[in-house]
Each structure stands twice: as structure tokens, then as C-alpha cells.
Design a protein around this motif. Structure first.
Motif, short mmCIF file in Angstrom:
data_model
loop_
_atom_site.label_atom_id
_atom_site.label_comp_id
_atom_site.label_asym_id
_atom_site.label_seq_id
_atom_site.Cartn_x
_atom_site.Cartn_y
_atom_site.Cartn_z
N ALA A 87 41.80 41.30 -12.42
CA ALA A 87 41.45 41.21 -10.90
C ALA A 87 42.31 40.98 -10.03
O ALA A 87 43.40 40.36 -10.37
CB ALA A 87 40.24 40.14 -10.88
N ILE A 88 42.30 41.18 -8.65
CA ILE A 88 43.34 40.84 -7.58
C ILE A 88 42.83 39.48 -7.19
O ILE A 88 41.88 39.12 -6.97
CB ILE A 88 43.16 41.91 -6.58
N THR A 89 43.93 38.65 -7.32
CA THR A 89 43.87 37.33 -6.89
C THR A 89 43.29 37.25 -5.30
O THR A 89 43.76 37.93 -4.42
CB THR A 89 44.78 36.52 -6.80
N GLY A 90 42.27 36.51 -5.19
CA GLY A 90 41.71 36.52 -3.80
C GLY A 90 40.93 37.66 -3.41
O GLY A 90 40.22 37.51 -2.10
N ALA A 91 40.48 38.85 -4.39
CA ALA A 91 39.71 39.59 -3.80
C ALA A 91 38.85 40.24 -5.17
O ALA A 91 38.78 41.31 -5.55
CB ALA A 91 40.39 41.10 -3.33
N ARG A 151 54.04 32.14 2.45
CA ARG A 151 52.92 32.94 1.52
C ARG A 151 53.08 33.84 0.60
O ARG A 151 52.59 33.94 -0.49
CB ARG A 151 52.01 33.28 2.93
N GLU A 152 54.12 34.79 0.95
CA GLU A 152 54.42 35.79 -0.01
C GLU A 152 55.05 35.21 -1.46
O GLU A 152 54.82 35.40 -2.44
CB GLU A 152 54.93 36.98 0.49
N LEU A 153 55.91 33.98 -1.07
CA LEU A 153 56.83 33.71 -1.98
C LEU A 153 56.12 32.93 -3.00
O LEU A 153 55.93 33.09 -4.16
CB LEU A 153 57.57 32.64 -1.36
N LEU A 154 55.19 31.87 -2.42
CA LEU A 154 54.33 31.27 -3.28
C LEU A 154 52.96 31.72 -3.72
O LEU A 154 52.66 31.48 -4.92
CB LEU A 154 53.78 29.83 -2.51
N GLY A 155 52.47 32.86 -2.93
CA GLY A 155 51.39 33.58 -3.54
C GLY A 155 51.64 34.51 -4.40
O GLY A 155 50.81 34.57 -5.52
N PHE A 156 52.69 35.13 -4.43
CA PHE A 156 52.92 36.29 -5.39
C PHE A 156 54.48 36.22 -6.08
O PHE A 156 54.70 36.80 -7.07
CB PHE A 156 52.92 37.69 -4.76
N ASN A 177 57.31 32.57 -15.28
CA ASN A 177 56.57 31.54 -15.83
C ASN A 177 55.84 30.88 -14.63
O ASN A 177 55.19 29.80 -14.85
CB ASN A 177 56.92 30.55 -16.75
N PHE A 178 56.13 31.11 -13.25
CA PHE A 178 55.93 30.41 -12.28
C PHE A 178 54.44 30.91 -12.05
O PHE A 178 54.01 32.18 -12.04
CB PHE A 178 56.62 30.81 -11.08
N VAL A 179 53.28 29.97 -11.88
CA VAL A 179 51.89 30.22 -11.64
C VAL A 179 51.83 30.36 -10.10
O VAL A 179 52.04 29.58 -9.29
CB VAL A 179 51.15 29.08 -12.35
N ASN A 180 51.26 31.52 -9.87
CA ASN A 180 51.07 31.77 -8.35
C ASN A 180 50.00 31.12 -7.67
O ASN A 180 49.01 30.73 -8.50
CB ASN A 180 50.52 33.41 -8.41
N TRP A 181 50.18 30.47 -6.57
CA TRP A 181 49.34 29.76 -5.71
C TRP A 181 48.31 30.55 -5.05
O TRP A 181 48.53 31.06 -4.17
CB TRP A 181 50.19 29.03 -4.63
N THR A 182 47.31 30.71 -5.72
CA THR A 182 46.11 31.67 -5.29
C THR A 182 45.73 31.56 -3.76
O THR A 182 45.65 32.42 -3.10
CB THR A 182 44.84 31.56 -5.96
N ILE A 183 45.57 30.03 -3.40
CA ILE A 183 45.23 29.75 -1.95
C ILE A 183 46.33 30.54 -1.11
O ILE A 183 45.98 30.68 -0.01
CB ILE A 183 45.25 28.25 -1.78
N MET A 184 47.50 30.60 -1.33
CA MET A 184 48.51 31.16 -0.27
C MET A 184 48.25 32.41 -0.14
O MET A 184 48.49 33.26 0.94
CB MET A 184 49.75 31.19 -0.94
N VAL A 185 47.55 33.15 -1.02
CA VAL A 185 47.09 34.65 -0.66
C VAL A 185 45.90 34.79 0.18
O VAL A 185 45.57 35.60 0.93
CB VAL A 185 46.84 35.32 -2.16
N MET A 186 45.06 33.66 0.11
CA MET A 186 43.71 33.77 0.79
C MET A 186 43.93 33.36 2.27
O MET A 186 44.85 32.64 2.61
CB MET A 186 42.67 32.60 0.20
#
Lengths: 201, 197, 200
Positions: A172-176, C149-154, C166-175
Motif C-alpha cells: 500500500a502507499i504510505t499515507g494513502a 519531508r521528502e528526505l525523511l518521508g521517502f 535499511n532506513f525506515v521511512n517516517w510515515t508522518i512526513m508524508v502525511m
């Protein structure tokens, strides 16, 4: 002439609006063909890329589309069929509900509909930056060559994309999450339609 | 083609899960400055809801019977904004005639609304997503209510936050933005209430 | 020349439209989880501010007071439509990704604000410069927000992966909420610097 008189206000507004709208209509007339072409082209492009056929530019794409594809109606369903390395690929143009509006696209599978060749989006109106990311390459890449056992499932890996081509699942797309759910439902519905049409063939 | 979406679902989604302000960031300018005062926030929210519902429906009619038949798609933005400006003017006059009391609480906010991005935004979303008249009405009304709810909630929170001992550089706008961010996170939780069959 | 420098410093730092005046974040903040979209949006906004300031400044002695706002909206819409047509015709992918946000540049408060506050009272050339620098002041703040936001989110920058796998994306940064948080942090830092400057 008095700048605040009624006549001046009306005349001024009229002339200014006329000039601006005239210029805009000129620009519009000049570009409308291009925009229209872009729109028509997006369907052709989607059908080609879903079947995994490369092209250089618009002309090349249209040529390949006209030469390679056969449009055929099988049991009431329209398919675009292409022969690739001796195997027949069936492309179906789908349209279904996303979270906010219609999502249109093309899906290509093999003849027995147990493997997806690829998918491509024609048009969508999901939230830009969230659900709108179904158009991004990594998301579509997951569907490429995915083996289908039953229907497609949605999984949540916490990474970007699911590389396993045999698990019949996409990330799934994160956040969507909602858009992803709607999208996978559209794909599953399309697969069902394709299966029932092609089974009796 | 009109998408087959339940208008009630659209209403719910535009109030909670995809609040026009908290997830699309539309109408921020007046949101931050007005939310300092609770009473004004309530008045502005009401005015936005009223204008948004009316203009979305009207722009839908204009789109279908004027823009598309005459091929004026390239002038869409100008036409929409003229419709919005005209409605705001007319409403201002009507409210002034009918109820001077309401004019004092509502009318003063009307001129602010013409340039509120949320109003134009909802109209553009409605057109892009190809909604039917009923869907547009529910979407416009829902977005308005969502905006109203958000500004009233924020104004209520700000009553307390403005007295809190916040680091000096963060006072005012900074802490307000953080508050909005936390509100937005809370609203995302509503997404779990929508079922996808 | 000094006047131009003064306008530049004012718009980029002293009276920055985003973190001092808090104007115009509506339409662009929504796309700040993607650097490319942010860049294109802010370039669009900058061009529209500059050209509408220029036009309004030329027309200022002719515009009657009664319809001033309307003419301003007309001029702004004119340039926004040009930007929109241009995107649709030449980069249709980007235009699709931005959706209605391009049209919403019309209601960006900075543009109206600059037209009212600056172009009405100054000559055309410096108005153009004022628009351009306001746009740049707006642009760099949002680009910084989008970068993080892009760096930490994706884990990417302009779509290229830069952080290890192995960096786990910070989902909240995308939202959406993270846009508010990032902007708040930016304002916090910028205002701290300002406070230091003032106390000197």
C-alpha cells in the motif's frame, strides 16, 4: 475624462477584460490541439506501457499502437490484443471508483489471467502527493509480472514497494491506505471481468 | 462519467477524513489570523459554509450549461472567481436588508471570503472529479462544515495556548501551526471509519 | 540601486511572506512532500507575482478605485491561466500531479498582498523586482520544508534515493500534519535568529 465616472468604470473594465480574454483565447487556440493530443495520447500510452512495449515519442507510439494491436470484443468485453514473443497479451481498459473520483487505467495480463504483465494509469483525481502517488513508477512496478493466485492482496511493508512477484500482493502507499484499497479493488474487479470473458474463449 | 460515490460518504469524508483545511491546507490565511478570536471564528466559519455550499452548486450549473457548451474551459478560473465574487456581493446585500444583527456577526466577514482559497478549491475539485449536482452540493456543504469545525476547534484551543509558557520565538504563529498539526493527526484517525467493500 | 537591495533583503528575510507575514501557504503546502512538485509550484507562483505586479503597476493610474480589486483578480487569473495552459501543453505529467493546485495560485494571498501594498504605489520595474524577490522568499522556505519531508518521508531527494535502504521511512512526513510541524520548526529557528539580531 473623470476616472471615477460610471462611464469610465464600465468602459475601462470592458476594454481591459476584452484585451486579456482575447490574448488568452489566442494562447488557447494555439495550444488546444497539443493539449487535446496529450489527452488522447495518454490512453494509447497507457495501453502500450501496460503491455511492456517501449516507444520513443508520440509518433512512434501511435504507429506501434496501430500496427501491433488488434481491438477485439470477446463476450462483450473490449480487449486490445498484442502478440509478443509468441505469447498473446490481453489489455483491458478499466475505470472504477477511487476515494474521490474515477480512476481510469489499463491492465495487461496473459491469456489465462494468472499473471499481470503490467498496469498503467490514464486518469485519476486522488489527493496530489498522497493517493495521487498511484501514478508513480515504483507503485506500478509492483504489479509488473505479478503472479496471481486468486485475487490480489494489499500488504503493508513499511518500505516502498513489494518486490516479491509470486505472493500475489502489492504494498500500500504510505499515507494513502484508502486510495490503495480502492485501487486494488478496481484491479481485482478488472481481473474478474477479464477472467469471465476469456474463460469461455 | 460521474463517479458512483455515495453523497453521504462524500459529506463525511470532507468533514472528517479529508478536511479541506487540515489535509488540503486550503483557506489557511484567514484561518490563522482570525482564529485568535473565538466569536469571529464562529462567524467566519458560518459565512464560509454558506458561501461554499451556494457557490459550489452555482459553479456546477455554470460549468454544465455555460462553460462546456461554449467551449470556455480555458477561462474556467476567471469565471469561477467571478461567480464567487458576485455571490458574496449579493449575500452581503441580502443579509444587510433582512437582518442587521446577522450582518454585524456575519456580514463583515463576507469580503474576506472572495479570496479564501478553500471556496475556489472546492469548486475546482468538484469540476475535476466530475461530481453530479447532488454530490457537489454534499461535497461543498461538507467542506464548509469541516472548515467551520476546524476553525472553531482551533480558536477554542488557542484561548488556552496563548496563555501557556511557550518559548518566545515559537509564540503566536509557531505554536498555532503545531496545534493545527496535532489536530490534523487526530482527524486522520477518522479514516478508519470508512469501509471499502 | 540601494532601493533594489533594500527590497530584496526585506522580502527574503526581514518581512518574509511566509514566516513573518504567514501569507500564501495555502496552495503550495499541500504538495511539499515532493520536491519536484514544490519547485514547479513555487516557480509558477513567483512568475505570477512578478508579472502581475508589473502589469498592475503599469495600469495603476488608469484603474478606477471602484473596480480595483476586480481588475487585480483579473490580471492575476490571466497569468495563472497562462501558467496552467503552459503546464498542460508541455509537461502534462506535472500538470496532472498538481491537479487543481495550479488554479489555486489565484487565491494565494501573497499575490494580492503585493499588488495592494507595493505595485499600487511604485513604478513598474521595481514592482517586478518586488514580486520576484517575494516569490523567492516564499520559494526557499517551502523548498526547505519539502526537502526534509521528502528526505525523511521517502529517503529520497528529487526522487533519487540518498538514504541507506535499511532506513525506515517516517510515515508522518508524508502525511499532511508534518507540513505544519516542519513549518513551525522553521519559524521557530528563523525567529530565534531574528531575536538575536534585534538584541544586538
Amino acid at each position: 475624462m473623470n476616472k471615477e465616472s460610471k462611464l469610465y468604470v464600465v468602459l475601462f473594465t470592458f476594454i481591459i477584460s476584452f484585451i486579456f480574454i482575447f490574448v488568452l483565447s489566442l494562447i488557447n487556440a494555439y495550444t488546444i490541439e497539443k493539449i487535446e493530443l496529450n489527452r488522447e495520447f495518454s490512453k494509447v500510452k497507457a495501453i502500450l506501457s501496460s503491455a511492456g512495449i517501449q516507444f520513443f515519442d508520440k509518433k512512434d507510439a501511435l504507429e506501434k499502437f496501430n500496427n501491433l494491436f488488434i481491438k477485439k470484443n470477446i463476450n462483450g468485453v473490449d480487449f486490445y490484443i498484442v502478440d509478443r514473443e509468441g505469447k498473446e497479451i490481453f489489455v483491458y481498459v478499466f475505470s472504477g471508483n477511487g476515494l474521490w473520483g474515477l480512476i481510469e487505467g489499463a491492465i495487461a495480463t496473459n491469456k489465462t489471467v494468472d499473471q499481470i504483465i503490467g498496469i498503467e494509469i490514464i486518469a485519476q483525481n486522488e489527493t496530489p502527493g498522497l493517493g495521487g502517488r498511484i501514478e508513480e513508477e515504483w507503485f506500478k512496478e509492483q504489479f509488473k509480472n505479478e503472479k496471481l493466485s486468486g485475487s490480489l492482496k494489499l500488504i503493508y511493508t513499511g518500505k516502498q514497494g513489494d518486490d516479491d512477484k509470486t505472493n500475489s500482493a502489492v504494498d500500500a502507499i504510505t499515507g494513502a491506505t484508502l486510495t490503495s484499497k480502492f485501487f486494488v479493488k478496481i484491479i481485482n474487479d478488472s481481473i474478474e471481468i477479464m477472467r469471465s470473458a476469456l474463460r469461455s474463449e | 462519467m460521474i463517479p458512483d460515490l455515495n453523497p453521504l460518504l462524500l459529506f463525511f469524508a470532507s468533514v472528517f477524513t479529508s478536511n479541506i483545511l487540515l489535509s488540503n491546507f486550503l483557506g489557511m490565511c484567514s484561518f490563522i489570523s482570525i482564529s485568535r478570536d473565538f466569536k469571529s471564528s464562529n462567524g467566519l466559519g458560518m459565512a464560509v459554509t454558506l458561501v461554499m455550499t451556494i457557490t459550489t452548486v452555482l459553479n456546477w450549473i455554470v460549468e454544465k450549461y455555460i462553460i462546456v457548451p461554449f467551449g470556455l474551459e480555458y477561462l474556467r478560473y476567471i469565471i469561477y472567481i467571478i461567480v464567487i465574487a458576485a455571490i458574496v456581493q449579493i449575500l452581503e446585500m441580502i443579509i444587510d436588508r433582512i437582518s442587521p444583527n446577522l450582518y454585524i456577526s456575519l456580514g463583515i466577514f463576507l469580503p474576506l471570503i472572495t479570496v479564501n482559497c478553500a471556496i475556489l478549491g472546492v469548486a475546482l475539485f468538484m469540476q475535476l472529479r466530475n461530481y453530479s449536482l447532488i454530490q457537489s452540493a454534499f461535497f461543498g456543504f461538507g467542506s464548509g462544515i469541516g472548515w467551520w469545525l476546524a476553525i472553531v476547534l482551533l480558536a477554542a484551543i488557542r484561548l488556552k495556548v496563548d496563555k501557556a509558557p511557550v518559548p518566545a520565538p515559537l509564540k503566536g504563529v509557531g505554536i498555532t501551526l503545531i496545534t493545527i498539526g496535532i489536530m490534523a493527526m487526530a482527524f486522520i484517525g477518522f479514516a478508519g471509519m470508512i469501509n471499502v467493500q | 540601486m540601494n532601493r533594489y537591495k533594500e527590497v530584496l533583503i526585506k522580502n527574503i528575510w526581514v518581512e518574509n511572506p511566509v514566516f513573518v507575514l504567514v501569507l500564501g501557504i495555502c496552495s503550495t503546502l499541500a504538495v511539499t512532500n515532493n520536491l519536484k512538485n514544490t519547485l514547479i509550484m513555487t516557480v509558477g507562483v513567483t512568475l505570477v507575482i512578478a508579472f502581475s505586479n508589473f502589469t498592475i503597476s503599469i495600469l495603476k493610474s488608469l484603474i478606477p478605485g471602484k473596480v480595483r480589486m476586480m481588475i487585480q483578480v483579473l490580471v492575476i487569473s490571466f497569468y495563472v491561466i497562462i501558467v496552467d495552459i503552459f503546464l498542460k501543453a508541455f509537461v502534462s505529467d506535472v500538470s496532472k500531479a498538481l491537479g487543481p493546485y495550479v488554479g489555486l495560485i489565484i487565491t494565494n494571498c501573497i499575490i494580492m498582498g503585493r499588488a495592494e501594498a507595493f505595485a499600487q504605489a511604485n513604478n513598474a520595474l521595481i514592482s517586478f523586482w518586488d514580486g520576484l524577490t517575494s516569490g523567492l522568499g516564499y520559494m526557499y522556505v517551502l523548498i526547505i520544508v519539502a526537502f526534509f519531508r521528502e528526505l525523511l518521508g521517502f529517503g529520497t531527494v528529487f526522487g533519487f534515493r540518498v538514504l541507506p535502504d535499511n532506513f525506515v521511512n517516517w510515515t508522518i512526513m508524508v502525511m499532511p500534519p508534518s507540513a505544519f510541524f516542519m513549518l513551525a520548526i522553521f519559524i521557530w529557528i528563523a525567529k530565534s535568529f531574528k531575536k538575536k539580531e534585534e538584541s544586538k
